[in-house]
Design an enzyme around this catalytic site. Structure first.
Site, PDB file in Angstrom:
ATOM      1  CE  LYS A 187      -4.001   1.725   2.686  1.00 37.68           C
ATOM      2  NZ  LYS A 187      -4.878   1.376   3.831  1.00 37.68           N
ATOM      3  CB  SER A 259      -8.113   3.304   2.882  1.00 36.08           C
ATOM      4  OG  SER A 259      -7.231   2.753   3.862  1.00 36.08           O
ATOM      5  CB  SER A 283      -8.551   0.470   5.812  1.00 32.22           C
ATOM      6  OG  SER A 283      -9.234   1.690   5.934  1.00 32.22           O
TER       7      SER A 283
END
Length: 548
Positions: A187, A259, A283
């Site tokens: 990420k 996310s 997330s």
């Protein structure tokens, strides 16, 4: 001098139209008190407050001009541990004692859907090379990312150099463990030397941070190969970043949730065997549910956040997104080393063992009042309970404690982490400008008084005690709960408990559903064991989107 926290709101209200040297009036303070819901002030008390409030206003104005790097954490440190007995007996971290077994036959699974364990066995037995695997996944990324928008940066040069190094080591007899030579994505709130770290947000589009995040360091040491930095919703909210909306491989007209949007999308589409995500309040669980991946949220403090964007210092957690619970354990074993550079890190070992068949009569809790009720995915979840009983587990009904209305803890910490962005008005560059997006949340959080933040954290401590008492009374190490139900998700993100989310069916729209297993603090092995047993007994983790 007496400092009144009421002024935090007063300065927020009047900062836009009042110079520092413009004196507040009693009317100003009564207005501020009304916004705060305070009714204990009379005219004489407000008169007495005026001078102190004015001085505090000037102090806060100066404080707002001080630049504080995102990686500086508060002196106040959150720890989910209530007593030493909750910690693991050993602080040593280890991967499985045995390497992946050599495959008894040729791999039947297409390479893009092979598990970390399968790929590790292929590499160890010489059936493939790290270079070939890395090139394979780089090609898939280049082919499918234009559709999915799940990658921000391809780290090709770094990846190929690392792959060649891993092949040379293996040829020389050096084997680093189950992740030796395995490609992965991370990420893009995790820093990687030589590449941008954009946080998914337009104001940071060209930002570089010249370190490797602790997680990337540890994966590098384990022999894993970073091939791409995956997308995240801007500043870890949602699935919309400055470039596009990350797509769900099962339905590319839809977003992949957030996310950790890119990490889940990339794994689900077979662009990487595993990826690293983060969770503050769902997330990892949310995109894993939507994309049909396995998402493991570790115990708070178990994985170092050094080199990661801070959103909430007391809630941020880093964990793997994979194709199976077994793989999630392998990755966690590589990234769970204690790191003193994270002020909130906890010295807790993780001696991962390959999951075994469950012992008859092993107790598992289930969230009775919710799971016995009527809700959208009740049928899929009921089959999960039936499957678990068939595997020999004893299901024990339990109820979670009431969750206090303290969600603004996250909002306040996030607003502090990005205070400079808000004050500079550069938050206007963020793509999402709706009520629930960060720009509005950051501004609103300036209207929360410090007293309320402290009181909320006292209630959080009570919630930790209530959760501990509930699990102790039920005498379970694991409980099962619907992934969609916000009560368990909210509570356990506040208390720091680990959870693993795995696919358990398909909804009417043809996209995945999921179930979550939640464990005691540092109980990752136990939740992995249960999730693995369920996945062995079902097919859902072996179903993949046909378009990829």
């Amino acid at each position: 001098m007496r400092k009144l926290y009421l002024v935090l709101l007063a300065i927020a209200i009047f900062a836009g139209g009042m110079a520092v040297n413009e004196l507040l009036t009693k009317s100003d303070l009564f207005t501020a008190a009304k916004v705060l819901g305070l009714d204990f002030l009379d005219d004489d008390e407000v008169e007495l407050m005026l001078e102190d409030v004015q001085e505090q206003t000037e102090t806060l104005e100066k404080l707002g001009k001080i630049e504080i790097d995102n990686d500086i954490s508060p002196a106040l440190v959150f720890n989910p541990v209530l007593r030493p007995s909750q910690l693991p007996a050993s602080s040593i971290v280890s991967a499985p004692a045995s390497a992946p077994n050599a495959l008894e036959s040729e791999l039947n699974t297409p390479l893009e859907w092979a598990s970390v364990k399968q790929l590790g066995a292929m590499l160890k037995s010489g059936k493939t090379t790290s270079r070939k695997l890395t090139e394979f996944y780089l090609d898939r990324i280049k082919e499918h990312d234009p559709t999915l928008h799940c990658i921000i940066t391809i780290t090709e040069e770094r990846a190929l150099a690392k792959a060649d190094e891993m092949d040379r080591e293996l040829a020389a007899g050096t084997y680093r463990g189950p992740l030796h030579g395995i490609p992965y994505g991370a990420k893009d709130l995790l820093a990687a030397k030589g590449y941008k770290t954009t946080w998914g947000a337009k104001p940071y589009e060209n930002q570089t941070i010249d370190v490797d995040a602790s997680v990337i360091e540890q994966l590098d040491a384990a022999g894993a190969i970073l091939v791409a930095k995956t997308t995240l919703g801007a500043l870890a909210w949602g699935d919309v970043w400055y470039g596009e909306m990350t797509r769900n491989p099962w339905d590319t007209t839809q977003g992949s949730s957030g996310s950790s949007a890119g990490s889940a999308s990339a794994v689900a589409a077979g662009l990487v065997p595993f990826a690293i995500g983060t969770e503050t309040l769902g997330s990892i669980v949310s995109p894993s549910t939507v994309c049909g991946t396995t998402g493991l949220r570790p115990t708070f403090g178990r994985v170092s956040r050094y080199g990661a964007m801070a959103l909430s210092w007391t809630m941020d957690k880093i964990g793997p997104i994979t194709r199976s619970a077994e793989d999630a354990g392998v990755v966690l074993a590589a990234i769970a080393n204690y790191d003193e550079r994270d002020a909130h890190a906890i010295r807790a070992g993780f001696q991962y063992e390959w999951p075994q068949a469950p012992a008859q009569g092993t107790r598992i809790g289930y969230y009775q009042s919710v799971m016995d009720g009527d809700y959208p995915f009740h049928d899929q979840d009921s089959i999960v309970l039936k499957t678990l009983r068939g595997l020999g587990y004893e299901l024990v009904p339990l109820e979670l404690p009431d969750d206090p209305d303290i969600g603004f803890i996250l909002s306040v910490e996030a607003a502090a982490a990005f205070d400079a962005l808000t004050r500079s008005n550069n938050d206007d560059q963020l793509t999402r400008q709706i009520r629930n997006a960060w720009p509005n949340t950051f501004r609103t959080a300036h209207f929360v008084p410090a007293v309320a933040y402290v009181q909320a954290n006292r209630l959080r401590r009570q919630l930790m005690q209530d959760m501990d008492a509930m699990l102790t009374e039920a005498n379970v190490d694991v409980y099962v709960n619907p992934s969609w139900h916000s009560n368990s998700l909210f509570i356990t993100n506040m208390t720091g408990h680990p959870a693993i989310c795995i696919p358990n069916g398909m909804n009417e729209e043809g996209t995945p559903t999921s179930i979550t297993f939640t464990g005691k603090l540092f109980g990752e092995q136990e939740i992995i064991d249960v999730a693995h047993a369920y996945q062995q007994a079902t097919k859902w983790d072996d179903i993949h989107p046909e378009a990829f």
